[in-house]
Enzyme design. Structure first.
Site, PDB file in Angstrom:
ATOM      1  CD  GLU A 191      -3.026  -1.298   2.315  1.00  0.00           C
ATOM      2  OE1 GLU A 191      -2.597  -0.591   3.178  1.00  0.00           O
ATOM      3  OE2 GLU A 191      -4.281  -1.538   2.039  1.00  0.00           O
ATOM      4  CD  GLU A 240      -4.145  -6.218   2.572  1.00  0.00           C
ATOM      5  OE1 GLU A 240      -4.885  -5.603   3.075  1.00  0.00           O
ATOM      6  OE2 GLU A 240      -2.860  -6.218   2.429  1.00  0.00           O
TER       7      GLU A 240
END
Ligand code: GAL
Length: 701
Positions: free
Chosen positions: A179, A339
């Site tokens: 991220e 995710e």
């Protein structure tokens, strides 16, 4: 400990840089290769569980129909316990076991968390906050991206992993870091790198001074050393920063570039050592504005993203749908969910649990929008650390219960659907421009309060969602010729070249919609010396001589005979639009505004330009507007949808699949084409189809 030395020789590093600098093109890999299976699995942390448990987990995964895990993205200290000493033995043991269960591996480069030894040995690798204080080691994402030692160590561990796992059983691809979104660091290294970046961009101080408009407040700089990091953010968001907006605009771009460069270091190494057979991806965070995902995506085979749409009460997950359309738009291809929500989420506080059926419909929403793979975060809820309450498919107790069973059901259904899904993607007649330059311009200088690109897009996007229309979110440089309708919400940065492109699009028959604050600024974030909407005035057939914001305690009525019934409420902001040839589609019921238009439409060339000069409170305003624009663009709705049901189409040369998703907890009835095959139940449709709470249908048209 089984260790070996492993470092990347300088010559290899040089050749990597060279081959990438020479722009050698390689064929990008896809999430779902023509001859491969869909990736379905979980994020797994072997280092969190005693080794004897690994096999139990792998067996359960296999029984659930999983075929992939993502590993190691936070395990740097375990793989490199001290500088240059590597230990992959524990991972080798896990990989060996995973291979026995046919579970493939996506490896994460572990640079999102620096080991404590890095911080101890190279303290400057830790980022410095805008208060001047250095971040303490002990969390994650706390490195400085300009720091040479950190970059060297990042390349070191990446190279060592690539060398070690290049032929390892089951390894199919890589996730870079985790991220990307900063942190923004204010250390001297960053300042010097910023100055170099500016030298590269502008060449001369004269150009820089002009672009930043440093005649204001006497901010002219006469040497490069006089440049400092501008004050672009208030510490708590409660006051307006006073840094030069041009400098801040560059500071944002520079910080995005720092992240992209850091990723590029790793990508170059992996590509050199593991060419062709391993994909490289990164897990993005939908609308986080820190890094240009378009730039980040350039180095990747495909993008992945992390989807967590469950927080407060059940509602319509418009944002997850919109985010998926951006993720697909980044590389104009299908993507992976790296995710996916597996249960209650939260760090200190956990939010509501996913209700029965909800995990499944969250997955299908992404599948409908182009997700060609599905990985849940995480396999099992961790018993230690900051994320003890971020729940996995299994609870702390490790038992395969309701959430596990629901994931297994998804896996089983996806396996049956695979043959229909392969080769399909989303094709849209509508595009919405998502522009990082406008995002960075508005960050810290929003104009009217609360103004931001994501919310502006959502106002229209949600109406398309309710109408069951496919939408692409795309960059300004995307070829628009295939779209019938293009929207540019909040496009404050409008360089002449882009205005020319949009004008040509309309002249060639396209329908274009622009709105509040379009075309205010040039490519340097300086206000144009033009009457708004600037270079788009001829296309829109309007001139906006004045405008103003509306404070929360005021609102005005919007009237229209053509777009909606009754009156709507203008909030936040109003352009005082003077039609110069445009037809008025909506106006104001207020003495000082009644000569101005709220919505206009103008025929220009073979197309038309719509302009919306305010923000309406009611969804019905946007529903009416979108309806009218769709008609203008000749786009037909495929269905009439009840509230809360989403419809999306995936198409390929052999199949057109209509996904219907009930996001509510009530039964819904939808009129559908008769006699078509519904693929999940394997039955033929009647004229109507009933969707139970959270139910999903996939109809082959
Ligand atoms: C994601 C992140 C994961 C995990 C998860 C839950 O954003 O990539 O590593 O932290 O959130 O907090």
């Amino acid at each position: 400990m089984n260790t070996h030395r492993n470092s990347i020789p300088l010559m290899l590093m040089l050749s990597l840089t060279l081959s990438l600098a020479m722009g050698q093109k390689r064929l990008e890999l896809d999430v779902m290769p023509a001859n491969g299976n869909m990736l379905i699995g979980a994020d797994y942390y072997p280092e969190h569980w005693p080794e004897p448990r690994w096999e139990t987990d792998l067996k359960l995964m296999k029984e659930a129909g999983f075929n992939v895990v993502r590993l190691a993205e936070f395990a740097w200290v375990l793989m490199e316990p001290s500088e240059g000493e590597y230990d992959f033995a524990w991972l080798d043991r896990f990989l060996g076991l995973a291979a026995e269960y046919d579970i493939s591996i996506i490896l994460g480069t572990p640079t999102a968390v620096m080991p404590a030894w890095v911080a101890r040995k190279y303290p400057s690798a830790l980022a410095t906050m805008n208060t001047g204080q250095q971040i303490e080691w002990g969390a994650r994402k706390n490195n400085c991206f300009s720091n040479d030692d950190y970059r060297r160590l990042s390349k070191g561990i990446t190279g060592a992993m690539a060398e070690h796992f290049r032929d390892a059983p089951g390894v199919i691809g890589w996730q870079t870091d985790n991220e990307f979104a900063g942190p923004v660091c204010y250390c001297d290294d960053c300042l010097h790198t910023f100055r170099d970046w500016l030298k590269d961009k502008y060449g001369t101080l004269e150009k820089l001074n002009k672009s930043w408009g440093t005649h204001f407040w006497g901010h002219k700089v006469q040497t490069w050393d006089e440049i400092h990091i501008p004050e672009c953010d208030s510490e708590d968001g409660s006051w307006s920063p006073s840094g030069n907006p041009g400098a801040c605009y560059d500071w944002r771009q520079f910080n995005s570039w720092l992240n992209v460069r850091f990723q590029h270091d790793q990508v170059a190494i992996i590509r050199e050592i593991c060419p062709d057979k391993h994909f490289i991806t990164h897990n993005l965070m939908s609308f986080h504005p820190e890094v240009s995902y378009y730039d980040l995506g350039e180095d990747l085979d495909f993008v992945s993203w992390d989807n967590y749409p469950v927080w407060a009460g059940p509602d319509i997950p418009y944002r997850a749908s919109m985010a998926a359309d951006l993720m697909r738009g980044i590389k104009q291809k299908n993507f992976l969910i790296m995710e996916q929500t597996a249960g209650p989420t939260g760090w200190g506080v956990f939010w509501r649990n996913t209700r029965p059926g909800e995990i499944r419909k969250i997955c299908y929403q992404q599948l409908a929008h182009g997700a060609d793979g599905q990985i849940w975060f995480r396999w099992r809820t961790c018993t230690a650390g900051r994320e003890q309450y971020w729940h996995g498919l299994l609870g702390h107790d490790g038992k395969p219960l309701r959430r596990y069973n629901e994931a297994a059901q998804v896996a089983e259904e996806y396996r049956d659907l695979e043959k229909y899904i392969r080769g399909t993607t989303v094709k849209s007649a509508v595009a919405i421009i998502y522009d990082y330059h406008s995002i960075w311009s508005l960050w810290g200088q929003t104009g009217f309060e609360g103004n931001n690109v994501q919310d502006a897009i959502a106002r229209y996007y949600n109406a398309f969602f309710r109408a069951g229309i496919n939408v692409d979110l795309v960059n300004t440089d995307t070829d628009l010729s295939a779209y019938k309708l293009v929207l540019t919400p909040d496009l404050i940065i409008l360089p002449d070249k882009l205005a020319e492109k949009l004008t040509a699009y309309v002249e060639n028959g396209g329908v274009l919609m622009a709105d509040c604050r379009t075309g205010v600024k040039d490519e340097h974030n300086l206000a144009w010396e033009r009457t708004l909407p600037g270079a788009l005035s001829p296309v829109m057939g309007i001139e906006i001589e004045e405008y103003g914001s509306i404070t929360p305690d005021f609102s005005y009525k919007i009237n229209s005979e053509q777009l909606f019934e009754g009156s709507m409420t203008a909030t936040h902001y109003i352009d005082w639009i003077n039609p110069k040839g445009a037809e008025i589609k909506a106006g104001y019921d207020q003495w000082h505004l009644d000569s101005f238009a709220a919505v206009t439409r103008n025929e220009h060339g073979r197309g038309s330009g719509w302009y919306v000069g305010t923000i309406a409170k009611e969804e019905a305003f946007y529903d009416g507007l979108v309806d009218a624009m769709l008609r203008d663009a000749g786009i037909e709705k495929i269905l009439d949808l009840p509230a809360g049901v989403e419809a999306y189409l995936r198409q390929g040369s052999d199949n057109t699949l209509l996904f219907l998703i009930n996001h509510t907890e009530e039964k819904k009835t939808v009129k559908v084409p008769e006699g078509k095959k519904e693929l999940i139940s394997n039955s033929l449709t009647g004229v109507e189809l009933e969707l139970d709470r959270y139910e999903v249908k996939v109809i082959k048209l």
